[in-house]
Design a protein around this motif. Structure first.
Motif, mmCIF file in Angstrom:
data_model
loop_
_atom_site.group_PDB
_atom_site.id
_atom_site.type_symbol
_atom_site.label_atom_id
_atom_site.label_comp_id
_atom_site.label_asym_id
_atom_site.label_seq_id
_atom_site.Cartn_x
_atom_site.Cartn_y
_atom_site.Cartn_z
ATOM 1 N N LYS A 1 -3.784 2.040 8.217
ATOM 2 C CA LYS A 1 -3.692 1.388 9.522
ATOM 3 C C LYS A 1 -2.449 0.494 9.645
ATOM 4 O O LYS A 1 -2.092 0.092 10.752
ATOM 5 N N TYR A 2 -1.802 0.227 8.510
ATOM 6 C CA TYR A 2 -0.581 -0.594 8.519
ATOM 7 C C TYR A 2 0.654 0.197 8.938
ATOM 8 O O TYR A 2 1.725 -0.375 9.117
ATOM 9 N N CYS A 3 0.543 1.547 9.093
ATOM 10 C CA CYS A 3 1.714 2.381 9.449
ATOM 11 C C CYS A 3 2.404 1.874 10.711
ATOM 12 O O CYS A 3 3.618 1.985 10.845
ATOM 13 N N ARG A 4 1.619 1.298 11.653
ATOM 14 C CA ARG A 4 2.192 0.847 12.927
ATOM 15 C C ARG A 4 3.271 -0.217 12.736
ATOM 16 O O ARG A 4 4.046 -0.468 13.633
ATOM 17 N N ALA B 1 8.898 0.912 9.820
ATOM 18 C CA ALA B 1 10.037 1.416 10.597
ATOM 19 C C ALA B 1 9.972 2.939 10.737
ATOM 20 O O ALA B 1 10.558 3.504 11.649
ATOM 21 N N GLY B 2 9.250 3.608 9.828
ATOM 22 C CA GLY B 2 9.172 5.066 9.893
ATOM 23 C C GLY B 2 7.977 5.566 10.692
ATOM 24 O O GLY B 2 7.646 6.745 10.653
ATOM 25 N N LYS B 3 7.334 4.664 11.441
ATOM 26 C CA LYS B 3 6.063 4.995 12.110
ATOM 27 C C LYS B 3 6.108 6.245 12.991
ATOM 28 O O LYS B 3 5.117 6.947 13.115
ATOM 29 N N ALA B 4 7.254 6.542 13.611
ATOM 30 C CA ALA B 4 7.305 7.688 14.527
ATOM 31 C C ALA B 4 7.774 8.962 13.847
ATOM 32 O O ALA B 4 7.526 10.054 14.339
ATOM 33 N N ALA C 1 6.388 12.049 8.112
ATOM 34 C CA ALA C 1 5.603 13.283 8.082
ATOM 35 C C ALA C 1 4.187 13.028 7.543
ATOM 36 O O ALA C 1 3.222 13.632 7.997
ATOM 37 N N LYS C 2 4.066 12.109 6.600
ATOM 38 C CA LYS C 2 2.745 11.833 6.014
ATOM 39 C C LYS C 2 1.808 11.227 7.057
ATOM 40 O O LYS C 2 0.616 11.513 7.079
ATOM 41 N N ARG C 3 2.354 10.368 7.903
ATOM 42 C CA ARG C 3 1.514 9.751 8.931
ATOM 43 C C ARG C 3 1.085 10.819 9.938
ATOM 44 O O ARG C 3 -0.073 10.854 10.373
ATOM 45 N N ALA C 4 2.025 11.690 10.296
ATOM 46 C CA ALA C 4 1.712 12.773 11.233
ATOM 47 C C ALA C 4 0.580 13.626 10.672
ATOM 48 O O ALA C 4 -0.391 13.952 11.363
ATOM 49 N N ALA D 1 4.140 8.157 -0.401
ATOM 50 C CA ALA D 1 3.725 7.675 0.930
ATOM 51 C C ALA D 1 2.208 7.647 0.985
ATOM 52 O O ALA D 1 1.554 8.617 0.600
ATOM 53 N N HIS D 2 1.647 6.525 1.405
ATOM 54 C CA HIS D 2 0.195 6.422 1.563
ATOM 55 C C HIS D 2 -0.102 5.903 2.965
ATOM 56 O O HIS D 2 -0.077 4.694 3.196
ATOM 57 N N PRO D 3 -0.395 6.776 3.924
ATOM 58 C CA PRO D 3 -0.644 6.302 5.294
ATOM 59 C C PRO D 3 -1.900 5.451 5.400
ATOM 60 O O PRO D 3 -2.837 5.623 4.624
ATOM 61 N N ASN E 1 0.812 -1.225 0.000
ATOM 62 C CA ASN E 1 0.000 0.000 0.000
ATOM 63 C C ASN E 1 0.842 1.269 0.000
ATOM 64 O O ASN E 1 0.429 2.284 -0.544
ATOM 65 N N CYS E 2 1.981 1.224 0.682
ATOM 66 C CA CYS E 2 2.789 2.443 0.800
ATOM 67 C C CYS E 2 4.201 2.195 0.276
ATOM 68 O O CYS E 2 5.034 1.604 0.958
ATOM 69 N N PRO E 3 4.498 2.671 -0.946
ATOM 70 C CA PRO E 3 5.826 2.423 -1.535
ATOM 71 C C PRO E 3 6.968 2.987 -0.682
ATOM 72 O O PRO E 3 8.022 2.377 -0.578
ATOM 73 N N LEU E 4 6.756 4.154 -0.047
ATOM 74 C CA LEU E 4 7.849 4.776 0.725
ATOM 75 C C LEU E 4 8.339 3.864 1.858
ATOM 76 O O LEU E 4 9.508 3.897 2.242
ATOM 77 N N SER E 5 7.444 3.047 2.375
ATOM 78 C CA SER E 5 7.816 2.217 3.531
ATOM 79 C C SER E 5 9.004 1.301 3.224
ATOM 80 O O SER E 5 9.769 0.950 4.118
ATOM 81 N N THR E 6 9.211 0.946 1.954
ATOM 82 C CA THR E 6 10.343 0.038 1.649
ATOM 83 C C THR E 6 11.676 0.755 1.829
ATOM 84 O O THR E 6 12.683 0.127 2.115
HETATM 85 S S1 SF4 Z 1 4.608 5.513 8.317
HETATM 86 FE FE1 SF4 Z 1 4.847 6.679 6.400
HETATM 87 S S2 SF4 Z 1 6.203 5.439 5.137
HETATM 88 FE FE2 SF4 Z 1 5.457 4.105 6.778
HETATM 89 S S3 SF4 Z 1 3.651 3.101 5.925
HETATM 90 FE FE3 SF4 Z 1 2.937 4.938 6.963
HETATM 91 S S4 SF4 Z 1 2.880 6.521 5.394
HETATM 92 FE FE4 SF4 Z 1 4.116 4.851 4.607
#
Ligand code: SF4
Length: 393
Positions: free
Chosen positions: A238-241, A244-247, A250-253, A234-236, A22-27
């Motif tokens: 419920k999987y953001c938790r 590794a970038g969960k905290a 910026a997109k999640r914030a 980045a696509h925030p 779902n969120c390419p940036l997470s890789t």
């Molecule tokens: S925390 Fe950011 S990078 Fe990680 S899954 Fe969520 S939106 Fe994507």
């Protein structure tokens, strides 16, 4: 049977596929540099190890990679071993064996069984994961079953009715298990099974092989492509938790800020409809706040000074540092230093008495203690609690 060490890829771990699909940036953030384990994950890993050993022993499976250790030896190496772990692993092993027996009874050929099988995945050099249990039987012209043991308390489903998709982690395992054996066994049907005994949540999903292959071409391959561009989006969600970038993302914030801003009025004047609208987002908002706090504490423990915050000790408690010394000192003045004898737990008593005799011997002295109440979506598999309303008292 083959059993390999549990190796999961960092970026493209199947267990985190709901995040990276779902969120390419997470890789980029899940590159392994911040990979850490926690007690729950370690408990799960050890529980899988015990479950695999029990299945191996029961089915007398041959392990080509290493010598099969007796169960007692396996348990000795598990530093988180407990009654609960034994109970989960026993239940899992029974479940797998029953599934195999079920398939066997309905066919005249022996099924192929793999336990803790590492699968390489061809969409990236870093992609791969360990399948808990895979079975290929000739049932219905060829049925491939993937069973996944979950030891956590968050309900996991083989099919997510919200998204209308099957569980991508199990789907990826099934796909690469299929690819490994498709030339040797005909496979028409795929069965994905979640075994989650701690919340009594066992569920499955069946589909034709075509549905799995469509997932590969329409979901998996395009999602991997999106992660390999220069600036992945980045696509925030419920999987953001699990990211590794969960905290620090910026997109999640931003997404969580928007949820709270949408309230538009003071919390004190919220009506039921406002709360209904907020409820589906609260888990993520709370989790986000926890993730940021955990990150801030970790950084402070590493010496970072937050300008308006400091680390303090919570209330301390006294601890005996020398038991022998305490025993001697008490006995010298005639005081009994020992705690009162405690009755063993139900699992331990079951082992001592024997499963079949427990009810007759001590059943009358046991009842089910209900856990504390939590508010969960209606789709949760647990039975709704029976609450006496204020007026009924
Ligand atoms: S925390 Fe950011 S990078 Fe990680 S899954 Fe969520 S939106 Fe994507």
């Amino acid at each position: 049977m083959s059993r390999s060490p549990t190796i999961h890829s960092r970026k493209y771990s199947p267990s985190k596929s709901s995040t990276w699909l779902n969120c390419p940036l997470s890789t980029l953030l899940n590159d392994g540099s911040s990979q850490e384990t926690n007690p729950q994950a370690e408990f799960g890993t050890q529980c899988h190890e015990l479950g695999a050993a029990l299945i191996g022993q029961s089915l007398n499976l041959i392990d080509y990679d290493s010598e099969l250790k007796p169960i007692e030896e396996v348990i000795k190496d598990l530093d988180m071993y407990s009654e609960e772990m034994q109970e989960i692993a026993d239940g899992y092993a029974d479940f797998v064996i029953q599934t195999i027996e079920f398939d066997k009874k309905r066919t005249d050929t022996e099924p192929l069984i793999v336990i803790e099988q590492h699968l390489d995945m061809d969409f990236d050099d870093d992609a791969g994961g360990t399948l808990d249990c895979g079975i290929i039987s000739s049932l219905g012209g060829g049925t491939l079953t993937v069973i996944d043991l979950k030891t956590g308390r968050t309900p996991v489903y083989a099919f997510d009715s919200e998204s209308g998709l099957f569980n991508s982690q199990l789907g990826i395992y099934a796909l690469y298990f299929y690819k490994s054996y498709k030339d040797l066994y005909p496979i028409k049907k795929i069965r994905l099974v979640i075994y989650q005994p701690v919340i009594n949540n066992t569920n499955d999903y069946e589909m034709p092989i075509e549905e799995l292959l469509q997932f590969e071409s329409n979901v998996l391959v395009p999602a991997v492509k999106r992660t390999k561009v220069e600036n992945p989006e980045a696509h925030p969600g419920k999987y953001c938790r699990y990211c590794a970038g969960k905290a620090i993302c910026a997109k999640r914030a931003e997404a969580n800020k928007l949820v709270m801003q949408a309230l538009k009025k003071p919390v004190s004047t919220m009506i039921d409809a406002d709360i209904e609208a907020l409820l589906p987002h609260l888990d993520e908002v709370i989790q986000y706040a926890k993730d940021v706090m955990e990150f801030a504490i970790k950084k402070a423990l590493n010496g970072h000074k937050w300008s308006k915050y400091k680390l303090v000790h919570t209330k301390g408690s006294r601890k005996i540092t020398d038991e022998e010394g305490v025993i001697k000192a008490c006995e010298q003045v005639g005081i009994d230093p020992y705690a009162t004898k405690k009755v063993a737990g139900i699992t331990e008593l079951t082992k001592r008495i024997g499963k079949s005799k427990v009810d007759a011997l001590i059943g009358a002295y046991i009842n089910m203690q209900l856990g504390s109440l939590v508010l969960v979506p209606k789709s949760d598999p647990r039975e709704e609690a029976n609450i006496i309303e204020e007026g009924d008292k």
